[in-house]
Design a protein around this motif. Structure first.
Motif, PDB file in Angstrom:
ATOM      1  N   UNK A 151      -2.466  15.176  22.716  1.00 40.56           N
ATOM      2  CA  UNK A 151      -2.203  16.361  21.904  1.00 40.56           C
ATOM      3  C   UNK A 151      -0.785  16.248  21.361  1.00 40.56           C
ATOM      4  N   UNK A 152      -0.650  16.462  20.072  1.00 40.44           N
ATOM      5  CA  UNK A 152       0.644  16.341  19.398  1.00 40.44           C
ATOM      6  C   UNK A 152       1.164  17.733  19.078  1.00 40.44           C
ATOM      7  N   UNK A 153       2.325  18.076  19.642  1.00 38.83           N
ATOM      8  CA  UNK A 153       2.966  19.367  19.351  1.00 38.83           C
ATOM      9  C   UNK A 153       4.353  19.148  18.749  1.00 38.83           C
ATOM     10  N   UNK A 154       4.533  18.020  18.086  1.00 34.69           N
ATOM     11  CA  UNK A 154       5.864  17.652  17.585  1.00 34.69           C
ATOM     12  C   UNK A 154       6.183  18.230  16.217  1.00 34.69           C
ATOM     13  N   UNK A 155       5.197  18.881  15.584  1.00 35.32           N
ATOM     14  CA  UNK A 155       5.409  19.405  14.235  1.00 35.32           C
ATOM     15  C   UNK A 155       5.471  20.930  14.259  1.00 35.32           C
ATOM     16  N   UNK A 156       6.261  21.481  13.334  1.00 31.95           N
ATOM     17  CA  UNK A 156       6.346  22.922  13.158  1.00 31.95           C
ATOM     18  C   UNK A 156       5.628  23.337  11.877  1.00 31.95           C
ATOM     19  N   UNK A 157       4.964  24.473  11.957  1.00 35.11           N
ATOM     20  CA  UNK A 157       4.128  24.940  10.858  1.00 35.11           C
ATOM     21  C   UNK A 157       4.881  24.975   9.538  1.00 35.11           C
ATOM     22  N   UNK A 158       6.075  25.553   9.531  1.00 33.41           N
ATOM     23  CA  UNK A 158       6.767  25.802   8.262  1.00 33.41           C
ATOM     24  C   UNK A 158       7.333  24.534   7.641  1.00 33.41           C
ATOM     25  N   UNK A 159       7.614  23.528   8.455  1.00 34.71           N
ATOM     26  CA  UNK A 159       8.066  22.258   7.884  1.00 34.71           C
ATOM     27  C   UNK A 159       6.901  21.329   7.592  1.00 34.71           C
ATOM     28  N   UNK A 160       5.859  21.394   8.413  1.00 35.52           N
ATOM     29  CA  UNK A 160       4.706  20.518   8.197  1.00 35.52           C
ATOM     30  C   UNK A 160       3.960  20.899   6.928  1.00 35.52           C
ATOM     31  N   UNK A 161       3.859  22.213   6.670  1.00 28.71           N
ATOM     32  CA  UNK A 161       3.205  22.706   5.452  1.00 28.71           C
ATOM     33  C   UNK A 161       4.255  23.428   4.600  1.00 28.71           C
ATOM     34  N   UNK A 162       4.929  22.732   3.713  1.00 33.33           N
ATOM     35  CA  UNK A 162       6.043  23.340   2.957  1.00 33.33           C
ATOM     36  C   UNK A 162       5.651  24.567   2.140  1.00 33.33           C
ATOM     37  N   UNK A 163       4.386  24.688   1.754  1.00 35.01           N
ATOM     38  CA  UNK A 163       3.967  25.806   0.913  1.00 35.01           C
ATOM     39  C   UNK A 163       3.417  26.994   1.705  1.00 35.01           C
ATOM     40  N   UNK A 164       3.407  26.899   3.041  1.00 31.73           N
ATOM     41  CA  UNK A 164       2.890  28.013   3.820  1.00 31.73           C
ATOM     42  C   UNK A 164       3.833  29.218   3.678  1.00 31.73           C
ATOM     43  N   UNK A 165       3.269  30.426   3.691  1.00 33.23           N
ATOM     44  CA  UNK A 165       4.065  31.650   3.548  1.00 33.23           C
ATOM     45  C   UNK A 165       3.878  32.541   4.767  1.00 33.23           C
ATOM     46  N   UNK A 166       4.804  33.467   4.929  1.00 30.35           N
ATOM     47  CA  UNK A 166       4.687  34.430   6.032  1.00 30.35           C
ATOM     48  C   UNK A 166       3.429  35.277   5.869  1.00 30.35           C
ATOM     49  N   UNK A 167       3.069  35.570   4.635  1.00 31.67           N
ATOM     50  CA  UNK A 167       1.866  36.365   4.385  1.00 31.67           C
ATOM     51  C   UNK A 167       0.615  35.624   4.866  1.00 31.67           C
ATOM     52  N   UNK A 168       0.560  34.322   4.607  1.00 33.31           N
ATOM     53  CA  UNK A 168      -0.576  33.533   5.075  1.00 33.31           C
ATOM     54  C   UNK A 168      -0.673  33.576   6.593  1.00 33.31           C
ATOM     55  N   UNK A 169       0.439  33.364   7.265  1.00 32.19           N
ATOM     56  CA  UNK A 169       0.437  33.329   8.726  1.00 32.19           C
ATOM     57  C   UNK A 169       0.056  34.684   9.308  1.00 32.19           C
ATOM     58  N   UNK A 170       0.546  35.750   8.702  1.00 36.45           N
ATOM     59  CA  UNK A 170       0.212  37.088   9.181  1.00 36.45           C
ATOM     60  C   UNK A 170      -1.273  37.373   8.990  1.00 36.45           C
ATOM     61  N   UNK A 171      -1.821  36.938   7.862  1.00 36.50           N
ATOM     62  CA  UNK A 171      -3.226  37.199   7.543  1.00 36.50           C
ATOM     63  C   UNK A 171      -4.161  36.470   8.512  1.00 36.50           C
ATOM     64  N   UNK A 172      -3.753  35.304   8.981  1.00 38.28           N
ATOM     65  CA  UNK A 172      -4.629  34.481   9.819  1.00 38.28           C
ATOM     66  C   UNK A 172      -4.280  34.548  11.305  1.00 38.28           C
ATOM     67  N   UNK A 173      -3.354  35.418  11.670  1.00 39.34           N
ATOM     68  CA  UNK A 173      -2.833  35.404  13.039  1.00 39.34           C
ATOM     69  C   UNK A 173      -3.920  35.628  14.093  1.00 39.34           C
ATOM     70  N   UNK A 174      -4.945  36.398  13.787  1.00 35.25           N
ATOM     71  CA  UNK A 174      -5.939  36.761  14.798  1.00 35.25           C
ATOM     72  C   UNK A 174      -6.653  35.542  15.376  1.00 35.25           C
ATOM     73  N   UNK A 175      -6.856  34.503  14.559  1.00 35.75           N
ATOM     74  CA  UNK A 175      -7.512  33.303  15.073  1.00 35.75           C
ATOM     75  C   UNK A 175      -6.547  32.122  15.218  1.00 35.75           C
ATOM     76  N   UNK A 176      -5.422  32.200  14.510  1.00 37.06           N
ATOM     77  CA  UNK A 176      -4.498  31.075  14.470  1.00 37.06           C
ATOM     78  C   UNK A 176      -3.715  30.916  15.770  1.00 37.06           C
ATOM     79  N   UNK A 177      -3.338  32.064  16.366  1.00 34.72           N
ATOM     80  CA  UNK A 177      -2.542  32.026  17.591  1.00 34.72           C
ATOM     81  C   UNK A 177      -3.385  32.522  18.774  1.00 34.72           C
ATOM     82  N   UNK A 178      -3.166  31.933  19.949  1.00 38.16           N
ATOM     83  CA  UNK A 178      -2.187  30.885  20.268  1.00 38.16           C
ATOM     84  C   UNK A 178      -2.747  29.480  20.201  1.00 38.16           C
TER      85      UNK A 178
END
Length: 293
Positions: free
Chosen positions: A18-45
């Motif tokens: 399992x690779x945990x060496x990447x961070x969401x905001x740097x791995x996906x440069x176009x990701x937005x806070x709105x996207x993360x908030x919208x998908x939080x229910x299934x995305x985390x943890x």
């Protein structure tokens, strides 16, 4: 072990790490806070840790047993490799070969090794370190590389000694070339009457999708066309490693549209277990229809 039947053919995931060496905001440069908030229910943890911003990826290979041949698709990071730009990939000591044996394949029983592209986390077990030398892990296999992909990395080799991908070219590609085990193929190449190599550029120029068909069933080994489930919801999110992010997004969207709402299965390169899924449309994007068991 995760195993699937595709028609008359058995496909098994061979997990490395399992690779945990990447961070969401740097791995996906176009990701937005709105996207993360919208998908939080299934995305985390499971897929994203908001406290650290880390994403969770799997690194695994696929073993295909056609009944005639044993074929390995992509070969992870590999043991004993020095990847200075990727600490989590460096000097691994995993029981990958033991897991391959548990799935029913000794290294010398592998007939073909197919690489969707030649990045470090897809070629590593092409070789292993024996008496200080990198030698082919699969001594009886033909290693199938796309000609366009191979030519691209051959031209780049030596231009960036700090690149972990070029380090992988040196220790995981060149030794099998020098052993005479490499077969270079063009887009559209067919193998064993059941596999087809189709162009899927963007992440790298010569990246291919490898399609498997048997007895009316199909699946596609997608390599790095897609890395993470958030890209189902937002196919425009190309990763920082994509050499042509616009083309990568186009390739990803086209592949997902092709398999969505069908019986075709997506055999991913980096989704967590079970690593594969059926996909369905969800408005103008996509989602997992079911996790096969």
């Amino acid at each position: 072990m995760t195993r699937f039947a595709i028609g008359d053919i058995v496909v098994s995931a061979i997990w490395e790490m399992e690779d945990t060496s990447f961070q969401m905001r740097s791995f996906f440069p176009l990701v937005t806070e709105e996207m993360l908030a919208r998908e939080r229910s299934w995305l985390t943890p499971m897929f994203h840790d908001p406290a650290t911003d880390q994403i969770k990826l799997s690194i695994h290979a696929w073993l295909i047993d056609t009944g005639r041949h044993k074929i390995l698709v992509d070969t992870c990071v590999g043991n004993d490799k020095k990847r200075h730009a990727r600490n989590q990939w460096s000097n691994l000591d995993t029981p990958f070969i033991e897991r391959l044996r548990a799935a029913g394949a000794e290294p010398d029983a592998i007939d073909y090794v197919c690489c969707t592209h030649l990045h470090a986390d897809h070629v590593g077990w092409n070789t292993r370190l024996i008496d200080g030398r990198w030698v082919p892990t699969f001594p009886n296999a033909k290693y199938i590389f796309g000609r366009k992909e191979y030519d691209y990395w051959t031209e780049k080799y030596g231009s960036d000694p700090g690149s972990h991908h070029l380090a992988a070219y040196n220790d995981s590609v060149l030794p099998v070339v020098e052993a005479g085990q490499v077969v270079l193929v063009n887009d559209g190449y067919e193998l064993d009457g059941c596999l087809t190599f189709k162009p899927a550029p963007g992440h790298t120029p010569g990246h291919v999708a490898i399609w498997l068909h048997s007895n009316g069933r199909e699946c596609v080994f997608s390599g790095d066309i897609i890395h993470h489930p958030i890209q189902l919801r937002y196919p425009r999110l190309s990763c920082m490693g994509c050499e042509d992010p616009v083309q990568s997004a186009h390739t990803r969207n086209a592949l997902l549209a092709d398999i969505a709402d069908t019986g075709r299965m997506l055999m991913t390169g980096h989704f967590l277990a079970p690593h594969a899924a059926h996909i369905e449309t969800a408005g103008e994007s996509f989602r997992v229809r079911c996790l096969p068991c």
